[in-house]
Structure formats: C-alpha cells, structure tokens
Design an enzyme around this catalytic site. Sequence first.
Site, short mmCIF file in Angstrom:
data_model
loop_
_atom_site.label_atom_id
_atom_site.label_comp_id
_atom_site.label_asym_id
_atom_site.label_seq_id
_atom_site.Cartn_x
_atom_site.Cartn_y
_atom_site.Cartn_z
N LYS A 206 0.84 -1.20 0.00
CA LYS A 206 0.00 0.00 0.00
C LYS A 206 0.88 1.25 0.00
O LYS A 206 0.69 2.15 -0.79
CB LYS A 206 -0.92 -0.02 1.23
CG LYS A 206 -1.80 1.19 1.34
CD LYS A 206 -2.74 1.08 2.54
CE LYS A 206 -3.45 2.42 2.75
NZ LYS A 206 -4.30 2.42 3.93
N GLU A 212 10.65 -4.79 4.28
CA GLU A 212 10.70 -6.21 3.93
C GLU A 212 10.35 -6.41 2.46
O GLU A 212 11.02 -7.12 1.71
CB GLU A 212 9.71 -7.02 4.78
CG GLU A 212 10.00 -7.04 6.27
CD GLU A 212 9.31 -5.90 7.02
OE1 GLU A 212 9.13 -4.81 6.43
OE2 GLU A 212 9.00 -6.09 8.21
N GLY A 267 -4.88 -1.59 5.09
CA GLY A 267 -4.12 -2.75 4.61
C GLY A 267 -4.80 -4.07 4.90
O GLY A 267 -4.90 -4.96 4.06
N ARG A 268 -5.30 -4.22 6.13
CA ARG A 268 -5.92 -5.50 6.53
C ARG A 268 -7.33 -5.65 6.00
O ARG A 268 -7.99 -6.65 6.25
CB ARG A 268 -5.87 -5.64 8.04
CG ARG A 268 -6.45 -4.48 8.81
CD ARG A 268 -6.04 -4.50 10.28
NE ARG A 268 -6.49 -3.33 11.02
CZ ARG A 268 -5.80 -2.19 11.10
NH1 ARG A 268 -4.65 -2.07 10.46
NH2 ARG A 268 -6.26 -1.18 11.81
N GLU A 353 -4.74 -6.18 14.86
CA GLU A 353 -4.21 -4.88 14.44
C GLU A 353 -5.31 -3.82 14.52
O GLU A 353 -5.04 -2.63 14.67
CB GLU A 353 -3.64 -4.96 13.01
CG GLU A 353 -2.65 -3.85 12.69
CD GLU A 353 -1.87 -4.07 11.40
OE1 GLU A 353 -0.69 -4.43 11.46
OE2 GLU A 353 -2.47 -3.87 10.32
N HIS A 384 -6.04 -32.78 18.13
CA HIS A 384 -4.94 -33.67 18.53
C HIS A 384 -3.76 -32.89 19.09
O HIS A 384 -2.65 -33.41 19.16
CB HIS A 384 -4.51 -34.53 17.33
CG HIS A 384 -5.63 -35.41 16.87
ND1 HIS A 384 -5.85 -36.66 17.39
CD2 HIS A 384 -6.62 -35.19 15.97
CE1 HIS A 384 -6.93 -37.19 16.81
NE2 HIS A 384 -7.41 -36.31 15.94
N LYS A 512 9.60 -0.68 14.10
CA LYS A 512 10.17 -0.37 12.78
C LYS A 512 11.21 0.74 12.91
O LYS A 512 12.29 0.69 12.33
CB LYS A 512 9.07 0.12 11.82
CG LYS A 512 8.09 -0.92 11.35
CD LYS A 512 7.16 -0.29 10.31
CE LYS A 512 5.92 -1.13 10.07
NZ LYS A 512 4.97 -0.49 9.18
O1 F6P Z 1 1.13 -2.72 2.25
P1 F6P Z 1 2.24 -2.13 3.02
O2 F6P Z 1 2.22 -0.63 2.98
O3 F6P Z 1 3.57 -2.68 2.54
O4 F6P Z 1 2.08 -2.51 4.53
C1 F6P Z 1 2.08 -3.85 4.93
C2 F6P Z 1 1.53 -4.01 6.32
O5 F6P Z 1 2.32 -3.32 7.25
C3 F6P Z 1 1.50 -2.77 8.27
O6 F6P Z 1 1.51 -1.39 8.13
C4 F6P Z 1 2.01 -3.16 9.63
O7 F6P Z 1 3.37 -2.91 9.78
C5 F6P Z 1 0.13 -3.33 8.01
O8 F6P Z 1 -0.87 -2.53 8.50
C6 F6P Z 1 0.13 -3.49 6.54
O9 F6P Z 1 -0.86 -4.38 6.11
#
Ligand code: F6P
Length: 548
Positions: A206, A212, A267-268, A353, A384, A512
């Site tokens: 987003k 990452e 995002g979620r 979140e 189990h 972060k």
């Molecule tokens: O889509 P992006 O901006 O890479 O963010 C990934 C995820 O990181 C977060 O901001 C959490 O660190 C989430 O809310 C989001 O879904």
Amino acid sequence: MTALTNLPAWQHMLAHAQRLKAMDLRQALAQDPARAERYSIKQCGILLDYAKNRIDDAALASLFELARTTGVEQKRAAMLAGGRINATEGRAVLHTALRAPRHAHIELDGENIVPAVHAVLDRMSDFAERVRSGAWRGHDGQAITDIVNIGIGGSDLGPYMACEALKDFGAAHLRLHFVSTVDGWQLNHVLGRLNPATTLFIVASKTFTTQETLTNARAARAWLVAALGTDAAVARHFVAVSTNADAVRQFGIDTDNMFGFWDWVGGRYSLWSAIGLPILLFIGPEHFRALLAGAHAMDQHFANAPLEQNLPAILALLGVFYINGMGASTQLVSPYNQPLHRLPAYLQQLDMESNGKAVRLDGGKVDYHTGPVIWGEPGINGQHAYYQLLHQGTELIPADFIASLENPASSPEHNLILLANFLAQTEALMRGKNEAEVRAELFAQGLAGDALEALVPHKVFSGNRPTNTLLLDRLDPASLGSLVALYEHKVFVQGVVWGINSYDQWGVELGKQLARTVEAELKSGAPALAHDASTNRLIDYVRRALNP
Ligand SMILES: O=P(O)(O)OC[C@H]1O[C@](O)(CO)[C@@H](O)[C@@H]1O
C-alpha cells in the site's frame, strides 16, 4: 460523555455476565426446546448457531442495549457513507465500496468513488485474462507459469488466505507463491524453483515503503535481470499494486503496470482491492467478482438487519460478553475445512491490528479489556494438539467452529467423519461429563473402589465452554467473501462498543523505527552505547557474529 463503564447498559451487561458465569448449558438446552432455533440465524449461505453460549434472552437484550447506547448503528451508517471514522489518520473507511456493484453510488468528498473502483477492477480483470490465457508474454516470448506475490501483512495475508481457500477454483496451469518475510531464506527458496522467463512478480505494498517488501522486490528484480540479461525484462515480469505511484516509478516499475487503490482502504481490509490481484489471477475474474458479491451481500445484511438479527453484531457482542463480562482474553478460530487453514492467521491481523488498542478515540485510556488474542489452526489438527486445554484447562476460551456442508474435493466418507468431529467437539465442550457419568463409565469398564475414585477427577469435563458454530453451505468464492466480511464487521462493532479507532495501527511503528537505528549499528564497527544495557549487549553480540 459518560464513560463506557458508567453506562447503565454496561452495568447491565456485567450483571448478566456475573449471573451466567456458571450457567448450565446442558440444562438450558433441555429446559428450553426453542433455544437452539431461537439462537440460530442463516445469512448469505452461513448458518450461525450460537445456542451453546452462556447467554439468555435478558443477557442478549443487555448486549443489544449496549450496542445501541455506544452508537453502533450511527457509526455503521457513518462508515458506510464514507465518514472519516479513522480519526487519527483523517481517513474514511470504505472497503465496502470495493465490493459495491457497478451501479452503486458512494460519495467521498462529493465524488462517486464506485466508477474508479470498477475501472481498476476492469483493468485487473483484463490483465488477468491475458496472463491466464497466455496472451501476456514474458520478455523472451514465453507464457507465464508462476506468479510470486511479494508483500507483507495485509498485502500478503488476505491474498494468501483466499488463494488457499479457493484452491479448487484456481487455474491449474498457474502456480502461486507468496514471499513476505525479510528472512531471505523464503525468497531464495521460491526463486530456486522458478524459471525467470515464465515468472511474474507482483510487488504489493500500500505504502511502497515497507522495508521487507522492497528488499525482497529489489532482490527479485536483480535475479530476473541477471537471468534475462537486460533491465528491459522488468516491464514484462513485474507489476506493482500500491497507492503510491511515485514510489512505484522510483522503484523502476512503469505505472502502466501498476494497479492502484486508495488511502480509504486499510491494509488489513484490502484483499478486495488491487491487493487481490493474485486471487484474481488465480481464480479468474468471474470467481473474483463472486467473492466481491458474497462480501457485498454480507455488507447489505450488516447495513440493514436489526442488531438482534445481525450476524456480525451478534458475533461481536458475544465476544464483548466474554471479554468484558467473563474475563476471556483469547478467541479461538477453528476452521475444519483444510482450505481455510490460513484463516486464523488472516483474522489475527484483521482483529488484533484493528482492536489491539488501549486508548479511546477521545485520547483517554480504556479501563476495560479490548481486542482478544486471536489464535487457531485447522480444527481437526487442533483436536490432537491443544483441545486438551479447551476441554479441561483453566482458561475460558470462546471458540468459533467453522465448516462447510459440501466438500466435493474430499470423499463422502472423509467429509462425514470431518463433520461428525466438528459437531461432536462443540457438543463435548458444552455438555462436559460430570462425576456421576465418569463413575458409571469407569464402573462399566470393570473398575471399582479406590482405583475408580482416583481416576474420577481426571476424567471429569466441566463443560459449559462456549462455542459458535458457523456452517457454510459450501466453501466457494461467494461464501468466502461473506465469511470474511462477517468478521470485518464483527471487528467494527466491537471497536465501536469499546470506543477505539479500529482503523489505525500506530502500534507497529516503534519497532520499525528502532530497527532502522539497530540496522545502522549492526553495520558499524563501533560498540552499541545508545540503548539499554540488555539491548546494547545483544547488538554487540550479533554485530560480532556478523562481522567476525
Ligand atoms: O502494504 P504495506 O504498505 O507494505 O504494509 C504492509 C503491512 O504493514 C503494516 O503497516 C504493519 O506494519 C500493516 O498494516 C500493513 O498491512
């Protein structure tokens, strides 16, 4: 404004919870033949049976009163109409607009946003058709066989969960891979199995600033360019999904190959947006639209049904009853369909979140519990593993049991056994086994006297452990859409009751921020001094190992 805990509705809810803490569910079901039918509701192909909860009509009435007093109905209307209910970020919350039909009209800042939503959807569909049919070619003219989604959090969990859930609806000739972690093991493991000439990467972020994702995307790009021998190959092998066109351009992906969405999609809550591109590529436009239609049907139900018959509201209020009234701190999600194996992980982000907050919208601290720890695995495996604790442990763990009636890719024999277990577990959790029953059972097995008595306490099940049963007619794109939207709205209702903002996530920032400092220190040759003694020591320990 009256504090939540001072509201008469809150006090009523607490009093009912106190009264029903030791409720005998077996007796309640025996004494009230209409209970099971009264506490069940079917909507959008999902049957919810909530009769195995420590509730009665008066307790439920207090919960609906609580929802009304805290403004659930008004806030629901505000969210659906594009109000900026995400106050700390000044944003609207309009994931429901992503699944609105083409003819719908939803205004944000005086503009109908539905045409823009469908324009992106049409572009995505067109692109997906070309990839699926082989018309979209890689740099050296070969068709795409493998798709790698690079993203994390909401840019990974939703698409991954849905692609797994809808595996039986997916294109057999396309293999999907999901790379989320910055542990390069994952990317390398995936790349090691791929042919660059037939691989398409989706960089999903987003913000397009997530470390990452960008680290993985850069590595994937370098791998592709090295293999195909030219930067020009990127245009045929990389697409981006983002709200940040500048950053996409800067990364080196042409915005012609970008699918956009908007800041009013959290995002979620984004699997319905362009973030759903891997799902669309895999299951095709028709099934993707069915997924959206299923979610829209749940939106309509949520928007229009009175709270007393409102599936998301009922699930939410039951949760509030256990968390605030009876001290539950976790919520188990137990899907029995194997394709739903990523649902608990998906719901962890959605719920935790959103509602893992200790500050109210007005800035004051809450003096009550909010979002629970969400956890779970496919239910039959759980039986189990951790079900021992569910049945005989000391914790109160409300559980959602989810299954579907039809299971065409299984066999009738397997499906019968699966559903028998599904039904038996909620019965067992509810009814338990009392001392007299244990004694009779042991006696029938030939035990007597001290040997029998010594075993009795170990074999007793207290019962009265609450569960919701969610039975889908079948697991398909539409029912998955409805199921996920159901949980989205559940989270919304709980957030409103607790007076928190379910749509920001400041809690992910501190770690972060600190990681950037630590990263620089790990690279440097100097001992770390700026942190606490424990962290300094650990940084030095790791730094020495990385730079021997
Ligand atoms: O889509 P992006 O901006 O890479 O963010 C990934 C995820 O990181 C977060 O901001 C959490 O660190 C989430 O809310 C989001 O879904």
